[in-house]
Write an enzyme that holds these catalytic residues in place. Sequence first.
Site, PDB file in Angstrom:
ATOM      1  N   SER A  78      -3.001  18.955  30.628  1.00  0.00           N
ATOM      2  CA  SER A  78      -2.791  20.380  30.323  1.00  0.00           C
ATOM      3  C   SER A  78      -1.433  20.900  30.784  1.00  0.00           C
ATOM      4  CB  SER A  78      -3.916  21.232  30.941  1.00  0.00           C
ATOM      5  OG  SER A  78      -5.175  20.820  30.450  1.00  0.00           O
ATOM      6  N   ARG A  79      -0.459  19.997  30.844  1.00  0.00           N
ATOM      7  CA  ARG A  79       0.903  20.342  31.248  1.00  0.00           C
ATOM      8  C   ARG A  79       1.018  20.838  32.690  1.00  0.00           C
ATOM      9  NH1 ARG A  79       1.621  17.494  27.508  1.00  0.00           N
ATOM     10  NH2 ARG A  79       2.970  17.860  25.720  1.00  0.00           N
TER      11      ARG A  79
END
Length: 465
Positions: free
Chosen positions: A440-441
């Site tokens: 999710s970065r």
Amino acid sequence: MEGITYLTQKEAQSLDEELMGPLGFSVDQLMELAGLSVASAAATEYPTSTHPRVLVVAGPGNNGGDGLVAARHLHHFGYQVTICYPKPTSKPLYDGLVTQCRSLGIPFMSAEELAAAPLSSKYDVVLDAMFGFSFQGAPRPPFDAIIEMLKPGAHPPPVVAVDIPSGWNVEAGDESGGGLRPDMLVSLTAPKLCAKQFAGSHHYLGGRFVPPQIKEKYKLNLPPYLGVSQCVRIGGSGRSPAAGPANVADMRLSYGSGGQSLDESDMAEAGPMQEFDAWFKLAASSGIQEPNAMSLATATVDGRPSVRYVLLKGYDERGFVWYTNYDSTKGKHLEENSVAGLAFWWEPLQRQVRVEGVVEKVPDEESDAYFYSRPRGHQIGALVSMQSTPLHRGRAELEERAARLERQYADESVPVPRPPHWGGFILRPLSVEFWQGRPSRLHDRLRYVRSSVDSNEWRLERLAP
């Protein structure tokens, strides 16, 4: 790729018979290796980020078996795979391949279902695994209709042909002049004669299993496979217009699927150079080509930046060392502005290291030691190139100078002098950041910083991703 060997139909059939006879290969072994090669090549040019939906059209013979194996591997690579297998072969080998694909949930589609809508509306890539080098004559139903759907006039998505574009003569190619025009061809073992007519974007070779006696008997001139790769690019015109413009905004990977993370407590005891040493050794042992490649960013005194890749040639507690021409653009930048940055990117590990600091020249004795450790041709090359200066007479100017210096230093008992304008730089770090990809970065970023290059006190801090 010049000089590569092309096989006639008879040679290809004879070669296969020898592989599966005195050389001990079984058909399922060769099919597995071929299918993996095809899947690897297709994934190289058509990644899941831009071409996630793959249609595999499998014929009734070994070429179709290669396609079924490729379908399984493409599924494991993360593609959404659909198979059209209109004339399944009722043999244990092929039955097993079908079972393997069905067990993964890969859907099968009939030829009639395939014709219900334009292929480009449902698929991003089509794998043509209908007919191989043993095929003769004209394609019969339903394959003739499927081939029509893959011709340029039908505006299909990019077509990847397995070994032979279906409908082509193995030696004469597209005799009708109106056959398939695949965007990609994956030749297996060695290219067949018809591949000389291939004018698409990407020509790859797969089948990394050819033993020396086969190469000698058939006088095969084949390119080397790099690292652990199952395929190697041997030609093609470049990017395929049929693929359309790349949708750069949709290119993304999900990092950190293995749950790897960076923890302050694990890195607090080690300093930045010890931590870099561990990361670099892991990268070097992971099959990454040139793990020592690093981008080097420099700037003029008034802040105009420049960046390029160089090769790390040493590191220790002082910092990071590379060698170059001092009169080059980067050398001149560093002479007037000694602040610079480095970045390493090791994609298979989902890791990068960023370094910022102050650059200085290494002592002459270090430059001498490295210079004389290089091959003699590389030593002469350092004299040949006036790096970054324009060649007003083109490459000929460079080659003439190289030939002149090679004659001058033909006596290998006479050492090549290290040019005064060539030597090493060392970047003494003020900050070293370790970056690990995470889901999710929400990546992990831990950075060591110190107040000056002479300080031995490093502070470890976590940065927001």
